[in-house]
Enzyme design. Structure first.
Site, PDB file in Angstrom:
ATOM      1  N   GLU A 104       0.832  -1.207   0.000  1.00 15.35           N
ATOM      2  CA  GLU A 104       0.000   0.000   0.000  1.00 15.35           C
ATOM      3  C   GLU A 104       0.868   1.259   0.000  1.00 15.35           C
ATOM      4  OE1 GLU A 104      -2.268  -1.531   3.417  1.00 15.35           O
ATOM      5  OE2 GLU A 104      -4.058  -1.095   2.235  1.00 15.35           O
ATOM      6  N   GLU A 124      -3.645  -9.593   3.733  1.00 20.34           N
ATOM      7  CA  GLU A 124      -4.509  -9.209   4.856  1.00 20.34           C
ATOM      8  C   GLU A 124      -5.641 -10.179   5.141  1.00 20.34           C
ATOM      9  OE1 GLU A 124      -3.298  -7.106   2.658  1.00 20.34           O
ATOM     10  OE2 GLU A 124      -2.816  -5.167   3.556  1.00 20.34           O
TER      11      GLU A 124
HETATM   12  C1  3H9 Z   1      -1.058  -5.321   6.962  1.00 14.81           C
HETATM   13  O1  3H9 Z   1      -0.068  -4.952   6.416  1.00 14.81           O
HETATM   14  C2  3H9 Z   1      -2.294  -4.542   7.086  1.00 14.81           C
HETATM   15  C3  3H9 Z   1      -2.324  -3.275   6.311  1.00 14.81           C
HETATM   16  O2  3H9 Z   1      -3.196  -3.339   5.212  1.00 14.81           O
HETATM   17  C4  3H9 Z   1      -2.896  -2.245   7.249  1.00 14.81           C
HETATM   18  C5  3H9 Z   1      -2.337  -0.960   7.113  1.00 14.81           C
HETATM   19  C6  3H9 Z   1      -2.884   0.021   8.104  1.00 14.81           C
HETATM   20  N1  3H9 Z   1       4.349  -8.337  11.955  1.00 14.81           N
HETATM   21  O3  3H9 Z   1       8.330 -15.500   9.126  1.00 14.81           O
HETATM   22  P1  3H9 Z   1       9.754 -15.200   9.526  1.00 14.81           P
HETATM   23  C7  3H9 Z   1       8.276 -11.603  12.426  1.00 14.81           C
HETATM   24  S1  3H9 Z   1      -1.156  -6.826   7.694  1.00 14.81           S
HETATM   25  C8  3H9 Z   1       5.044  -8.696  13.042  1.00 14.81           C
HETATM   26  O4  3H9 Z   1      10.458 -16.145  10.406  1.00 14.81           O
HETATM   27  P2  3H9 Z   1      10.610 -15.512   6.825  1.00 14.81           P
HETATM   28  C9  3H9 Z   1       8.073 -13.099  12.595  1.00 14.81           C
HETATM   29  O5  3H9 Z   1       7.125 -13.366  13.600  1.00 14.81           O
HETATM   30  C10 3H9 Z   1       0.444  -7.538   7.541  1.00 14.81           C
HETATM   31  N2  3H9 Z   1       6.051  -9.577  13.024  1.00 14.81           N
HETATM   32  O6  3H9 Z   1      10.684 -14.889   8.248  1.00 14.81           O
HETATM   33  C11 3H9 Z   1       9.472 -13.549  12.954  1.00 14.81           C
HETATM   34  O7  3H9 Z   1       9.682 -13.250  14.311  1.00 14.81           O
HETATM   35  P3  3H9 Z   1      10.671 -14.152  15.209  1.00 14.81           P
HETATM   36  C12 3H9 Z   1       0.660  -8.087   6.187  1.00 14.81           C
HETATM   37  C13 3H9 Z   1       6.365 -10.111  11.850  1.00 14.81           C
HETATM   38  O8  3H9 Z   1      11.777 -15.003   6.099  1.00 14.81           O
HETATM   39  C14 3H9 Z   1      10.353 -12.622  12.147  1.00 14.81           C
HETATM   40  O9  3H9 Z   1       9.546 -11.476  11.834  1.00 14.81           O
HETATM   41  N3  3H9 Z   1       1.913  -8.800   6.156  1.00 14.81           N
HETATM   42  C15 3H9 Z   1       5.683  -9.784  10.680  1.00 14.81           C
HETATM   43  O10 3H9 Z   1      10.355 -16.983   6.887  1.00 14.81           O
HETATM   44  C16 3H9 Z   1      10.844 -13.224  10.869  1.00 14.81           C
HETATM   45  O11 3H9 Z   1       9.729 -13.745  10.161  1.00 14.81           O
HETATM   46  C17 3H9 Z   1       1.991 -10.129   6.353  1.00 14.81           C
HETATM   47  O12 3H9 Z   1       1.008 -10.795   6.570  1.00 14.81           O
HETATM   48  C18 3H9 Z   1       4.633  -8.849  10.759  1.00 14.81           C
HETATM   49  N4  3H9 Z   1       3.933  -8.465   9.678  1.00 14.81           N
HETATM   50  O13 3H9 Z   1       9.270 -14.916   6.209  1.00 14.81           O
HETATM   51  C19 3H9 Z   1       3.358 -10.745   6.237  1.00 14.81           C
HETATM   52  N5  3H9 Z   1       6.211 -10.476   9.660  1.00 14.81           N
HETATM   53  O14 3H9 Z   1      12.020 -14.042  14.562  1.00 14.81           O
HETATM   54  C20 3H9 Z   1       3.622 -11.638   7.401  1.00 14.81           C
HETATM   55  C21 3H9 Z   1       7.201 -11.214  10.182  1.00 14.81           C
HETATM   56  O15 3H9 Z   1      10.558 -13.521  16.537  1.00 14.81           O
HETATM   57  N6  3H9 Z   1       4.973 -12.162   7.375  1.00 14.81           N
HETATM   58  N7  3H9 Z   1       7.298 -11.006  11.509  1.00 14.81           N
HETATM   59  O16 3H9 Z   1      10.107 -15.549  15.145  1.00 14.81           O
HETATM   60  C22 3H9 Z   1       5.344 -13.200   6.589  1.00 14.81           C
HETATM   61  O17 3H9 Z   1       4.574 -13.738   5.819  1.00 14.81           O
HETATM   62  C23 3H9 Z   1       6.756 -13.697   6.725  1.00 14.81           C
HETATM   63  O18 3H9 Z   1       7.242 -13.292   7.970  1.00 14.81           O
HETATM   64  C24 3H9 Z   1       7.715 -13.199   5.643  1.00 14.81           C
HETATM   65  C25 3H9 Z   1       9.169 -13.573   5.995  1.00 14.81           C
HETATM   66  C26 3H9 Z   1       7.322 -13.873   4.344  1.00 14.81           C
HETATM   67  C27 3H9 Z   1       7.644 -11.708   5.504  1.00 14.81           C
END
Ligand code: 3H9
Length: 667
Positions: A104, A124
């Site tokens: 976004e 989302e």
């Molecule tokens: C959004 O954006 C809403 C908007 O529309 C609203 C705007 C107002 N938040 O998975 P990993 C942490 S909704 C907090 O092991 P990878 C994760 O817990 C959001 N923490 O790495 C982990 O912590 P730890 C939309 C997060 O390389 C560490 O980072 N976004 C978030 O296997 C490493 O992550 C998503 O849904 C987060 N958003 O995968 C994306 N993301 O080391 C969600 C990660 O303590 N994230 N962490 O265990 C993912 O899908 C994967 O983390 C990603 C990396 C593919 C990015």
């Protein structure tokens, strides 16, 4: 120090976001961006702006750990508004992931340049929300309503080349050239190019209806809301559409469904984190699969799909031919060929002697650091390890059916498994894109053990008076796509029957045992493949229908067990099923076979289709009123005091200490 730094060269300001590990958008990131944009607005020497990342990802979305509390200002829409109100053009330089709020942010810019590693998307809806910073509004104005519906409702990640084709990004360049290309683009732009000012590309009513129909199938309420936001947003003023989208986002964000899905996101993270070790993991590029049966073939496909070179070994030539029929997988009937592999998965017949004989003949061919894993569902891994000279390089890696599609994997440490072996497995399951949970050695490890108690409970319910169709319907109402008896008919009743016969000599006579499944099998009703099981499938019918024969087999079993059938409502069915799984979870955590109660929720939602929006069986019960939970546990205990011994205090109106503790851990 701010997580956003600014450098200025030749009148172009480059804002670099540096918020490891994934550049998620938390309060610090938003205020860093807002401050940097405010400073730029106050300067007259800046002609253009680039927003770039210092890390692997551009911006992996909002920091969802902030979503449980009121969001701190400045919020993302306000940051994006600053970009739009700057008089100079702003270009997003996208590397790695730009997801959710990150995408976004990029859509708020005047152009988007991606490198070849980039992928964009709106995840989302998988978190029970919808894009909340203009994704539906600017997305539809950029690519049109049908494509925007697909993006927001499917949550899929769009890689750079497709993003370019769809028009989601303007150019794709090599990673090394990204910031330079974005800077050039920014310098060349003649003024602003705000998506909010555009009219959405035209689409016919038929195209929109078709996209809406596909995306709405079995969709949760937040997905339907996202689709409506896209459709409505193009017909009204962009400011009004943005305000409406934000209201919807906020109301969904504070709801139970979204909270449960966030809980599961962090539960998966915690399970994966528990597998990480400091030990070094030798890289594996060639994987061997021993056994070319259905499981072995599906495992081979799963590894091949993630670009591993795969060699399947079996002595059965026909089975090998089936594996090669549609794939570029190497097959061999010479075990020595597995010597080239770094990981070997044992998928041979589920029998201890067969497994041990494979291990002893395999090991001499392998490099010292090669890892062997067994995909056994029930056999003792320590006993298998005893057949090896290097038992430290051996562990369990338990996949679930069908392994090329089911994301759950149990990583099971045998008594001798070393840290480097675990490190290899952690990196392999990550590359496979699986959701791993660590598990210890015990009958059925974690997931099958919980599932076994779930299965027994549904059979208790049928013995007590519910029909299989009533149980299935109650669980479909809970959110399962299909009930347990229909599932059993699909998979066939014979494998579980063989296992029950094998275990019969050691069964505790105090254990409640329902004979209905045995009687169905004895009558030749082995499930759909034989035309009948719990249901009948006349003339190859796709869906089973309840029939008289099964009903009379059930009646006989009830009579022989001395049970007077009663009518059982859907709530009791749902409560008892969930309560049974929670009792199993408590004993697994107590015995150290499961590391955390949340691992059981990961296992059941990822591997066994328990509805994700409830967070899993433990979380679902944890959010209920404690007095209700005590009532549920008391009924579960009475259904089989031996199996559900941990729930016994509930029969005196008390919360069992251990269960109370695991429920607390997932709130
Ligand atoms: C959004 O954006 C809403 C908007 O529309 C609203 C705007 C107002 N938040 O998975 P990993 C942490 S909704 C907090 O092991 P990878 C994760 O817990 C959001 N923490 O790495 C982990 O912590 P730890 C939309 C997060 O390389 C560490 O980072 N976004 C978030 O296997 C490493 O992550 C998503 O849904 C987060 N958003 O995968 C994306 N993301 O080391 C969600 C990660 O303590 N994230 N962490 O265990 C993912 O899908 C994967 O983390 C990603 C990396 C593919 C990015």
């Amino acid at each position: 120090m701010s997580v956003v730094s600014t450098t200025v060269e030749d009148g172009v300001a480059v804002l670099t976001m540096d918020n490891p590990p994934v550049n998620s958008g938390n309060a610090a990131m938003r205020s860093g961006l807002a401050d940097a944009l405010d400073s730029i607005a106050a300067r007259e020497d800046i002609r253009a702006v680039v927003i770039a990342s210092a890390n692997k990802h551009f911006y992996a979305g909002s920091d969802i750990s902030e979503f449980d509390r009121p969001l701190v200002d400045p919020q993302l829409p306000a940051v994006i508004e600053r970009i739009e109100t700057l008089t100079v053009p702003v270009v997003a330089a996208i590397t790695g992931l730009a997801l959710g709020g990150g995408f976004e942010l990029a859509l708020g810019c005047d152009a988007r340049i991606a490198d070849t590693t980039a992928a964009v998307g709106f995840p989302e809806v998988t978190l029970g929300i919808l894009p909340g910073a203009g994704g539906t509004v600017r997305g539809a104005r950029l690519v049109g309503v049908p494509a925007a519906i697909d993006l927001v409702a499917s949550a899929r990640r769009v890689k750079a080349d497709e993003a370019l084709r769809l028009g989601l990004v303007d150019e794709v360049v090599e990673s090394a050239d990204l910031v330079h290309a974005a800077t050039e683009r920014a310098q060349q732009m003649q003024g602003k190019n705000r998506l909010r000012d555009r009219t959405a590309p035209a689409a016919s009513v038929e195209e929109i209806d078709a996209a809406r129909a596909i995306a709405s199938k079995r969709a949760r309420p937040n997905v339907l809301a996202a689709i409506e936001a896209v459709c409505r947003g193009v017909d009204i003023d962009a400011s009004d559409a943005l305000a409406e989208e934000r209201l919807l986002f906020d109301s969904l964000r504070v709801g139970a469904e979204s909270s449960n899905l966030r809980y599961l996101f962090f539960a998966k993270s915690a399970a994966a984190k528990a597998l990480r070790t400091e030990a070094k993991a030798p890289a594996v590029s060639v994987v061997g699969i021993a056994g070319a049966g259905t499981m072995g073939a599906a495992l081979a496909r799963a590894f091949r799909a993630r670009r591993y070179d795969v060699i399947v070994y079996d002595t059965n030539r026909q089975a090998l031919d089936r594996v090669t029929a549609n794939s570029d997988i190497t097959v061999t009937d010479s075990i020595a060929d597995l010597g080239k592999t770094g990981l070997i998965v044992d998928a041979v017949f589920e029998d201890m002697d067969v497994k041990k004989s494979l291990l002893t003949s395999l090991e001499p061919h392998l490099a010292d650091d090669a890892v062997i894993v067994s995909n056994t569902s029930y056999l003792d891994l320590n006993e298998m390890a005893s057949a090896l000279d290097r038992p430290q390089r051996f562990a369990g890696l338990h996949f679930f059916n069908p392994p090329d599609r089911n994301p759950l994997v149990e990583v099971i440490r045998a008594g001798t498994t070393d840290g480097s072996t675990l490190a290899v497995l952690a990196s392999i399951v990550a590359k496979l894109g699986k959701s791993p949970i660590p598990a210890g050695i015990g009958d059925g490890f974690v997931a099958n053990r919980v599932y076994a108690d779930y299965r027994s409970q549904v059979e208790f319910l049928v013995e007590e008076g519910a029909s299989p169709a009533e149980v299935d319907a109650a669980l479909v109402e809970l959110g399962f796509a299909i009930g347990p008896f229909a599932v059993a008919d699909m998979s066939g009743l014979d494998i579980a029957w063989a296992r029950r016969k094998r275990l019969a000599p050691n069964r505790d006579p105090e254990q409640r045992y329902v004979t209905i499944a045995d009687r169905l099998c004895e009558a030749g009703r082995l499930g759909k493949k034989t035309g009948a099981g719990w249901y009948a499938y006349p003339d190859g019918a796709k869906r089973g229908i309840p029939d008289e024969v099964a009903a009379s087999i059930i009646d006989d079993a009830r009579r022989d067990a001395g049970v007077a059938p009663r009518s059982i409502d859907g709530d009791e069915i749902r409560d008892r099923v969930q309560g049974s799984m929670v009792c199993a979870a408590a004993s697994l955590v107590e015995n150290g076979i499961a590391g955390r109660a949340s691992d059981i929720d990961v296992a059941m939602t990822e591997g066994f289709a328990f509805p994700k929006w409830l967070g899993g069986p433990v979380r679902a019960l944890a959010l209920r009123d404690p007095s209700d939970v005590i009532d549920v546990l008391a009924v579960v205990h009475r259904s089989c005091p031996l199996s559900f011994a941990s729930a016994e205090p509930a029969t005196r109106g008390e919360m069992p200490e251990l269960i109370g503790r695991i429920l607390e851990s997932v709130r």
